[in-house]
Design a protein around this motif. Sequence first.
Motif, PDB file in Angstrom:
ATOM      1  N   SER B 195       0.901  -1.251   0.116  1.00  0.00           N
ATOM      2  CA  SER B 195      -0.091   0.099  -0.069  1.00  0.00           C
ATOM      3  C   SER B 195       0.913   1.364  -0.219  1.00  0.00           C
ATOM      4  O   SER B 195       1.967   1.174   0.214  1.00  0.00           O
ATOM      5  CB  SER B 195      -1.014  -0.264   1.089  1.00  0.00           C
ATOM      6  N   SER B 196       0.297   2.445  -0.223  1.00  0.00           N
ATOM      7  CA  SER B 196       0.866   3.596  -0.144  1.00  0.00           C
ATOM      8  C   SER B 196       1.424   3.774   1.233  1.00  0.00           C
ATOM      9  O   SER B 196       2.661   4.512   1.173  1.00  0.00           O
ATOM     10  CB  SER B 196      -0.061   4.841  -0.549  1.00  0.00           C
ATOM     11  N   GLN B 197       0.761   3.782   2.236  1.00  0.00           N
ATOM     12  CA  GLN B 197       1.165   4.213   3.338  1.00  0.00           C
ATOM     13  C   GLN B 197       2.587   3.102   3.660  1.00  0.00           C
ATOM     14  O   GLN B 197       3.647   3.614   4.506  1.00  0.00           O
ATOM     15  CB  GLN B 197       0.172   3.601   4.594  1.00  0.00           C
ATOM     16  N   ASN B 198       2.395   1.723   3.323  1.00  0.00           N
ATOM     17  CA  ASN B 198       3.680   0.973   3.634  1.00  0.00           C
ATOM     18  C   ASN B 198       4.842   1.491   2.723  1.00  0.00           C
ATOM     19  O   ASN B 198       5.763   1.510   3.346  1.00  0.00           O
ATOM     20  CB  ASN B 198       3.247  -0.462   3.293  1.00  0.00           C
ATOM     21  N   ILE B 199       4.743   1.898   1.448  1.00  0.00           N
ATOM     22  CA  ILE B 199       5.893   2.199   0.712  1.00  0.00           C
ATOM     23  C   ILE B 199       6.153   3.577   1.536  1.00  0.00           C
ATOM     24  O   ILE B 199       7.589   3.967   1.725  1.00  0.00           O
ATOM     25  CB  ILE B 199       5.360   2.880  -0.643  1.00  0.00           C
ATOM     26  N   ASP B 285      23.469  -4.975  14.887  1.00  0.00           N
ATOM     27  CA  ASP B 285      24.461  -5.758  14.899  1.00  0.00           C
ATOM     28  C   ASP B 285      23.974  -7.177  13.999  1.00  0.00           C
ATOM     29  O   ASP B 285      25.071  -7.932  14.030  1.00  0.00           O
ATOM     30  CB  ASP B 285      24.372  -6.402  16.424  1.00  0.00           C
ATOM     31  N   ARG B 286      22.901  -7.420  13.574  1.00  0.00           N
ATOM     32  CA  ARG B 286      22.670  -8.534  12.738  1.00  0.00           C
ATOM     33  C   ARG B 286      22.292  -8.331  11.298  1.00  0.00           C
ATOM     34  O   ARG B 286      21.855  -9.206  10.668  1.00  0.00           O
ATOM     35  CB  ARG B 286      21.440  -9.283  13.523  1.00  0.00           C
ATOM     36  N   PHE B 287      22.141  -7.103  10.891  1.00  0.00           N
ATOM     37  CA  PHE B 287      21.540  -6.720   9.665  1.00  0.00           C
ATOM     38  C   PHE B 287      22.370  -5.872   8.840  1.00  0.00           C
ATOM     39  O   PHE B 287      22.897  -5.053   9.518  1.00  0.00           O
ATOM     40  CB  PHE B 287      20.197  -6.307   9.774  1.00  0.00           C
ATOM     41  N   ASP B 288      22.341  -5.902   7.697  1.00  0.00           N
ATOM     42  CA  ASP B 288      23.132  -5.218   6.445  1.00  0.00           C
ATOM     43  C   ASP B 288      22.235  -3.893   5.915  1.00  0.00           C
ATOM     44  O   ASP B 288      21.223  -4.314   5.561  1.00  0.00           O
ATOM     45  CB  ASP B 288      23.808  -5.970   5.397  1.00  0.00           C
ATOM     46  N   ALA B 289      22.676  -2.804   6.137  1.00  0.00           N
ATOM     47  CA  ALA B 289      22.202  -1.479   5.712  1.00  0.00           C
ATOM     48  C   ALA B 289      21.666  -1.751   4.236  1.00  0.00           C
ATOM     49  O   ALA B 289      20.532  -1.407   3.782  1.00  0.00           O
ATOM     50  CB  ALA B 289      22.707  -0.401   6.016  1.00  0.00           C
ATOM     51  N   ASN B 290      22.444  -2.164   3.301  1.00  0.00           N
ATOM     52  CA  ASN B 290      22.285  -2.109   1.948  1.00  0.00           C
ATOM     53  C   ASN B 290      21.016  -3.235   1.827  1.00  0.00           C
ATOM     54  O   ASN B 290      20.129  -3.104   0.947  1.00  0.00           O
ATOM     55  CB  ASN B 290      23.270  -2.611   1.119  1.00  0.00           C
ATOM     56  N   ALA B 291      21.115  -4.215   2.540  1.00  0.00           N
ATOM     57  CA  ALA B 291      20.070  -5.414   2.390  1.00  0.00           C
ATOM     58  C   ALA B 291      18.859  -4.680   2.619  1.00  0.00           C
ATOM     59  O   ALA B 291      17.794  -5.078   2.142  1.00  0.00           O
ATOM     60  CB  ALA B 291      20.484  -6.515   3.339  1.00  0.00           C
ATOM     61  N   TYR B 292      18.581  -4.127   3.644  1.00  0.00           N
ATOM     62  CA  TYR B 292      17.439  -3.249   4.015  1.00  0.00           C
ATOM     63  C   TYR B 292      16.995  -2.486   3.003  1.00  0.00           C
ATOM     64  O   TYR B 292      15.674  -2.550   2.678  1.00  0.00           O
ATOM     65  CB  TYR B 292      17.910  -2.483   5.463  1.00  0.00           C
ATOM     66  N   LEU B 293      17.672  -1.800   2.238  1.00  0.00           N
ATOM     67  CA  LEU B 293      17.393  -0.984   1.154  1.00  0.00           C
ATOM     68  C   LEU B 293      16.663  -1.792   0.106  1.00  0.00           C
ATOM     69  O   LEU B 293      15.307  -1.536  -0.416  1.00  0.00           O
ATOM     70  CB  LEU B 293      18.443  -0.317   0.589  1.00  0.00           C
ATOM     71  N   TYR B 294      17.148  -3.109  -0.103  1.00  0.00           N
ATOM     72  CA  TYR B 294      17.025  -3.791  -1.399  1.00  0.00           C
ATOM     73  C   TYR B 294      15.819  -4.453  -1.001  1.00  0.00           C
ATOM     74  O   TYR B 294      14.645  -4.847  -1.815  1.00  0.00           O
ATOM     75  CB  TYR B 294      18.058  -4.877  -1.593  1.00  0.00           C
ATOM     76  N   LEU B 295      15.633  -5.093   0.212  1.00  0.00           N
ATOM     77  CA  LEU B 295      14.443  -5.833   0.525  1.00  0.00           C
ATOM     78  C   LEU B 295      13.160  -5.062   0.838  1.00  0.00           C
ATOM     79  O   LEU B 295      12.167  -5.195   0.336  1.00  0.00           O
ATOM     80  CB  LEU B 295      14.843  -6.608   1.718  1.00  0.00           C
ATOM     81  N   THR B 296      13.411  -3.760   1.291  1.00  0.00           N
ATOM     82  CA  THR B 296      12.010  -2.952   1.492  1.00  0.00           C
ATOM     83  C   THR B 296      11.821  -2.461   0.014  1.00  0.00           C
ATOM     84  O   THR B 296      10.438  -2.428  -0.216  1.00  0.00           O
ATOM     85  CB  THR B 296      12.421  -1.612   2.155  1.00  0.00           C
TER      86      THR B 296
END
Lengths: 392, 392
Positions: B195-199, B285-296
């Motif tokens: 949804s728009s809000q989730n984006i 401590d457990r997650f990669d910032a770029n991976a967060y960008l890609y998955l979102t």
Amino acid sequence: MNAPSLTEAASLPLREARQPSSKVAHFGPEEPLWLDAGRMLSPFQIAYETWGELNADKSNAIYVCHALTGDQYAASTNPVTGRPGWWSSIIGPGKPVDTNRYFIICANVIGSCMGSTGPASTDPATGLPYALNLPVLTIGDMVRAQAMLMDRLGIDQLFAVIGGSMGGMQCLQWTVAYPERVFCALPIAAGARHSSQNIAFHEVGRQAVMADPEWQGGRYIEGGVRPHKGLAVARMAAHVTYLSKAALQRKFGRNLQDREALGFGFEADFQIESYLRHQGSSFVDRFDANAYLYLTRAMDYFDIAADYGGRLADAFSRTKTRFCLVSFSSDWLFPTEESRAVVHALNAAAASVSFVEIETDRGHDSFLLDEPEFYAAMMGFLTSAAKARGLK
Amino acid sequence: MNAPSLTEAASLPLREARQPSSKVAHFGPEEPLWLDAGRMLSPFQIAYETWGELNADKSNAIYVCHALTGDQYAASTNPVTGRPGWWSSIIGPGKPVDTNRYFIICANVIGSCMGSTGPASTDPATGLPYALNLPVLTIGDMVRAQAMLMDRLGIDQLFAVIGGSMGGMQCLQWTVAYPERVFCALPIAAGARHSSQNIAFHEVGRQAVMADPEWQGGRYIEGGVRPHKGLAVARMAAHVTYLSKAALQRKFGRNLQDREALGFGFEADFQIESYLRHQGSSFVDRFDANAYLYLTRAMDYFDIAADYGGRLADAFSRTKTRFCLVSFSSDWLFPTEESRAVVHALNAAAASVSFVEIETDRGHDSFLLDEPEFYAAMMGFLTSAAKARGLK
């Protein structure tokens, strides 16, 4: 003392913070503001605007309280943005808050950045901007300062106090702190305390500001920089909470921005993204990051029943004010149930209270938007109260 | 090639990203992954875990899809955090997803950071981490890679595909992309599109990461730094959306953290603040910032009807899968109406579909929590489908 060196972009809001275009009431060493933090603020100043004429017995004054990022320019052109006042559709001749009939005052809250004393003001102890040396302020402190302004203007009793969101909090605070001074009150899209979720979103915003290295522990003015990026992220997060899921879907949905197909990158593909980015970047041009920290904190601290053993009705036990509460059906920041809790407490305190829930999908920000039912409710309530007060 | 120099805190997740503790399927130049972006990914690898035994005719396999920040360690100890798997209450002997009966596979999605190819993986063209040179991925790409893993394991048809949130998106995508390969599907707390809000909330998170100067345009690994602060803010904002307003109020309310009275400062006065700060700091401590960008981004791009002229029912026209959709009454990120829209489309496509809305105040994250009704629905659906499939 270091002379603050400022970037071009920073200069306009900062000048306004220190030398506002509006009227200013100065309170010297003989009139300190006693704060809930147990400290005092002195000297301090309040920047304010007025519209209409005060009548002979000073019985037609309406105090308008602004929201978090609002200002005193409710019905005047904002000198920083050049845009019409944030409530110019509500305040004016023949409008719900009728300038032909009432004398209207709106002041910048203390802690803000449009001319009233706030974290960008000069700390007399150091000659530098207060930054985080300003004591943390409360909604109670804001209203205490407003009452001092009313004393200065010679107004004993306000005909009405009106405000939405943080303005609604001030409005409720007025009726509890100064029950004899408020004939009627219109708290809109507010509640008697800040909820856990609302504190959470504010904390996200504060952390975004403080994570920006240009925040410099709050001392960015001396550094000649401003935490633009952090403040923009804070504003973006907050802005999502001001709109409803349904309204975002209706307005933006999954529409693409200036493109035929997904871009497979991290630019703004969707209209909602570019809308939010614009909200963030235009906000930082008009608002001070430390003021954002102070005002969100004041809202978080708001819990009107806290001084009454958690019994909200007791807070209103001395009230003679006529109330009209307004909520908006799609407001998830201050949902209707929070207004209703205030109504129940007022009922328990045998107060005169009416309550209107406006059906709309436009969320919390509805109090700033053209909502005919809302305008009608406001006008009806004020007209009836004016009759009871014997106003012409 | 520069040897990446890493801080101590960054080393554990990064080692896991490159040399995972779990099983790994490598796909060489002869087996590229074709991406929706019109590019290909090659070579690539998928890190996965399995539980239980595959039966002789390979008819008892269940594929579990993980959510945004999940991983393949659904029912195994997470090697980075040392904590039990995120669905260890659901997957195990005698549990709803019964390891005595089924062979269960869970793989880290491509684009993530727990061993499957993602932005922290080495780009063969440069010898450096991909960072933003990795093509933007979609839910369709993730599922295409998962289907290649099933080919590798010799599994033609999955008995079931199960997943919540982003896992639910993959689950729906499986049934549309490979209708013959999915006997039954359990999409939980998801919808047919973002949804728009989730984006909007995802965009806030991405901007928080990219505003952090240590993000360095995505090339932080070579710089030996990590955008901890930005990623923590992103996680805090997201975390608020995973919980309901009511649950936050019930769990935290306005309770103070380790103090008797308000502190009149910007430390964490309220429990909700210190809880959120902890969520942010433990996440980085457990997650990669770029991976967060890609998955979102992959979630934002998800719109299963888009390839079918916006007609969701058409996406399911070839389906023979039995569906059970699950939503949670207080989930405002993927509200019940979004699951219901999928149910209506499946009905229009004459599919076999059941639907359960679980009453709970625990919000979106309910799919990760101990919810007896949810477990019972899941077990009942799988048992009935197993009977129809002729599984013992």
